[in-house]
Design a protein around this motif. Structure first.
Motif, short mmCIF file in Angstrom:
data_model
loop_
_atom_site.label_atom_id
_atom_site.label_comp_id
_atom_site.label_asym_id
_atom_site.label_seq_id
_atom_site.Cartn_x
_atom_site.Cartn_y
_atom_site.Cartn_z
N HIS A 67 2.32 9.07 -1.33
CA HIS A 67 1.67 9.16 -2.64
C HIS A 67 1.47 7.79 -3.27
CE1 HIS A 67 2.34 13.42 -2.17
NE2 HIS A 67 3.63 13.20 -2.03
N SER A 68 1.29 6.78 -2.44
CA SER A 68 1.18 5.41 -2.93
C SER A 68 -0.02 4.70 -2.33
CB SER A 68 2.44 4.61 -2.59
OG SER A 68 3.57 5.08 -3.30
N GLY A 69 -0.46 3.67 -3.07
CA GLY A 69 -1.43 2.73 -2.56
C GLY A 69 -0.71 1.49 -2.07
N HIS A 70 -1.03 0.34 -2.68
CA HIS A 70 -0.49 -0.93 -2.21
C HIS A 70 0.92 -1.23 -2.71
CE1 HIS A 70 -0.85 -4.89 -0.46
NE2 HIS A 70 -0.66 -5.50 -1.62
N SER A 71 1.43 -0.41 -3.64
CA SER A 71 2.72 -0.75 -4.27
C SER A 71 3.68 0.43 -4.31
CB SER A 71 2.48 -1.27 -5.69
OG SER A 71 1.64 -2.40 -5.68
N PRO A 72 4.10 0.95 -3.17
CA PRO A 72 5.04 2.07 -3.18
C PRO A 72 6.36 1.75 -3.84
CG PRO A 72 4.84 1.17 -0.97
CD PRO A 72 3.76 0.55 -1.80
N GLY B 178 6.40 -8.64 0.41
CA GLY B 178 5.35 -7.67 0.14
C GLY B 178 3.98 -8.29 0.24
N SER B 179 3.04 -7.60 0.87
CA SER B 179 1.66 -8.04 0.98
C SER B 179 1.62 -9.42 1.65
CB SER B 179 1.01 -8.03 -0.41
OG SER B 179 -0.38 -8.15 -0.34
N TYR B 180 1.03 -10.44 0.99
CA TYR B 180 1.01 -11.77 1.60
C TYR B 180 2.43 -12.30 1.81
CZ TYR B 180 -1.35 -16.12 2.87
OH TYR B 180 -1.84 -17.21 3.57
N VAL C 211 4.84 1.24 3.93
CA VAL C 211 3.44 1.15 3.52
C VAL C 211 3.06 2.39 2.73
CG1 VAL C 211 2.56 2.23 5.64
CG2 VAL C 211 1.07 0.67 4.34
N GLY C 212 2.16 2.22 1.77
CA GLY C 212 1.59 3.35 1.06
C GLY C 212 0.44 3.94 1.86
N ARG C 213 0.40 5.23 1.96
CA ARG C 213 -0.64 5.91 2.74
C ARG C 213 -2.04 5.50 2.32
NH1 ARG C 213 -1.09 8.83 7.38
NH2 ARG C 213 0.79 10.04 6.86
N GLU C 214 -2.25 5.28 1.02
CA GLU C 214 -3.58 5.01 0.49
C GLU C 214 -3.84 3.52 0.26
OE1 GLU C 214 -5.68 7.46 0.45
OE2 GLU C 214 -4.09 8.88 1.01
N ASP C 215 -3.03 2.65 0.85
CA ASP C 215 -3.25 1.21 0.69
C ASP C 215 -4.61 0.83 1.24
OD1 ASP C 215 -3.07 -1.52 0.41
OD2 ASP C 215 -1.18 -1.72 1.48
N LEU D 168 -8.37 -0.35 -7.28
CA LEU D 168 -8.17 0.13 -5.92
C LEU D 168 -6.70 0.17 -5.51
CD1 LEU D 168 -10.96 -1.95 -4.14
CD2 LEU D 168 -11.15 0.37 -5.05
N TYR D 169 -5.82 -0.44 -6.27
CA TYR D 169 -4.47 -0.70 -5.79
C TYR D 169 -3.50 0.46 -5.91
CZ TYR D 169 -5.25 -5.64 -4.81
OH TYR D 169 -5.69 -6.81 -4.25
N THR D 170 -3.74 1.39 -6.83
CA THR D 170 -2.80 2.48 -7.03
C THR D 170 -3.49 3.83 -6.88
OG1 THR D 170 -3.18 2.41 -9.42
CG2 THR D 170 -1.30 1.16 -8.56
N VAL D 171 -2.71 4.84 -6.52
CA VAL D 171 -3.25 6.19 -6.36
C VAL D 171 -3.58 6.79 -7.72
CG1 VAL D 171 -2.70 8.54 -5.63
CG2 VAL D 171 -2.10 6.59 -4.16
N GLU D 172 -2.66 6.64 -8.67
CA GLU D 172 -2.88 7.15 -10.01
C GLU D 172 -3.12 5.98 -10.95
OE1 GLU D 172 0.16 9.79 -11.32
OE2 GLU D 172 0.07 11.05 -9.52
N ARG D 173 -4.32 5.95 -11.54
CA ARG D 173 -4.71 4.83 -12.38
C ARG D 173 -4.19 4.97 -13.81
NH1 ARG D 173 -10.47 3.12 -13.14
NH2 ARG D 173 -9.34 1.35 -14.02
N ASP D 174 -3.91 3.82 -14.40
CA ASP D 174 -3.59 3.72 -15.82
C ASP D 174 -4.37 2.52 -16.35
OD1 ASP D 174 -2.57 3.27 -18.34
OD2 ASP D 174 -0.50 3.69 -17.78
#
Length: 282
Positions: free
Chosen positions: A251-256, A94-96, A222-226, A170-176
């Motif tokens: 519905h994901s950023g960098h971590s689907p 994943g990623s790097y 890949v997440g669409r919003e990465d 920036l990493y997720t679509v829905e923040r917590d």
């Protein structure tokens, strides 16, 4: 229970569970990544496969030890595979860690059943896109700090932590925000590893001309919003890999694998069922 294996002069800490064909995960975030995220996300697969998640050298609980080059990380993975007697494996990067999975596939094709890539890239050409998206995100950004981070010029672990805290939203679509703060507090930051990767490895990283050499099945996800390894990078992978399946998580950023975990695991299981030896139950 964590275990330790000594390879190439360093002790690597790893988790090991399940039975059958081994899936070895490669975490991202050199200098701040660890086995923890992958182990949590993919542990359900231990009902049918053996899962190995380890901290790469200079990361998490594993020993420091230069060089932190792609060649050294690949050599460590191959030594771990041999030391643990894993036979042919599936590499999940994943990623790097996806950079390293690709490098491993080029160096050791006979050791692989298949490769799974998550939010990664075959080249460094999208770094400018990532920086532009960060600066235009609407979140408070310090451009000079961002440039030091991307350039591998971080001066300390404290600066590394503060810089990641800046881009973490920036990493997720829905923040917590509460979960983000908790995660930030427990990340083991090791700035020397990060600086090596981003100042020495990244500038010349480009495997696009060699993707056609990777003949094993590859699942590209890949997440669409990465923002950091954007969709365009995975499209480049899918265009260059001769034997790939490409799945976008809408519905994901960098971590689907965490943002859409149930669907992600379903996609992975389907891919594995078609491309690796039949799993055995634990």
């Amino acid at each position: 229970m964590s275990r330790t294996v000594t390879v190439n002069g360093v002790n690597l800490v790893y988790e090991d569970g399940g039975h059958g064909t081994a899936i070895v995960t490669l975490h991202g975030g050199p200098g701040m990544g660890s086995r923890a995220g992958d182990w949590a996300a993919f542990q359900p697969l231990t009902d049918a496969y053996r899962l190995i998640s380890y901290d790469q050298r200079g990361n998490g609980d594993s020993d420091a030890g230069e060089p932190y080059s792609h060649a050294q990380f690949v050599a460590d993975l191959e030594a771990l595979r041999r030391e643990l007697g894993l036979g042919k494996i599936v590499v999940l990067g994943g990623s790097y860690g996806g950079f390293l999975a690709l490098e491993y596939a080029l160096a050791h094709p006979d050791a692989l059943h298949a490769v799974i890539l998550r939010d990664t890239a075959a080249s460094n050409r999208f770094q400018g896109t990532s920086m532009e998206r960060a600066m235009s995100s609407g979140f408070p950004m310090d451009q000079a700090r961002l440039e030091r981070l991307f350039g591998g010029q971080v001066a300390s672990n404290d600066e590394f932590r503060e810089s990641f805290g800046m881009i973490q939203p920036l990493y997720t679509v829905e923040r917590d925000p509460a979960a983000e703060a908790e995660r930030l507090a427990r990340i083991p930051f090791r700035y020397e590893t990060h600086n090596w990767a981003f100042s020495r490895n990244q500038p010349d990283y480009d495997l696009t001309g060699r993707l056609n050499e990777i003949q094993v099945p590859v699942l590209v996800t890949v997440g669409r919003e990465d923002w950091i390894t954007p969709l365009e990078a995975s499209e480049e992978l899918a265009a260059g890999l001769p034997n790939n399946e490409f799945v976008i998580f809408e519905h994901s950023g960098h971590s689907p694998h965490m943002e859409e975990q149930e669907r992600y695991l379903s996609v992975v299981r389907d891919f594995l069922a078609r491309h690796v030896p039949a799993p055995t139950s634990a």
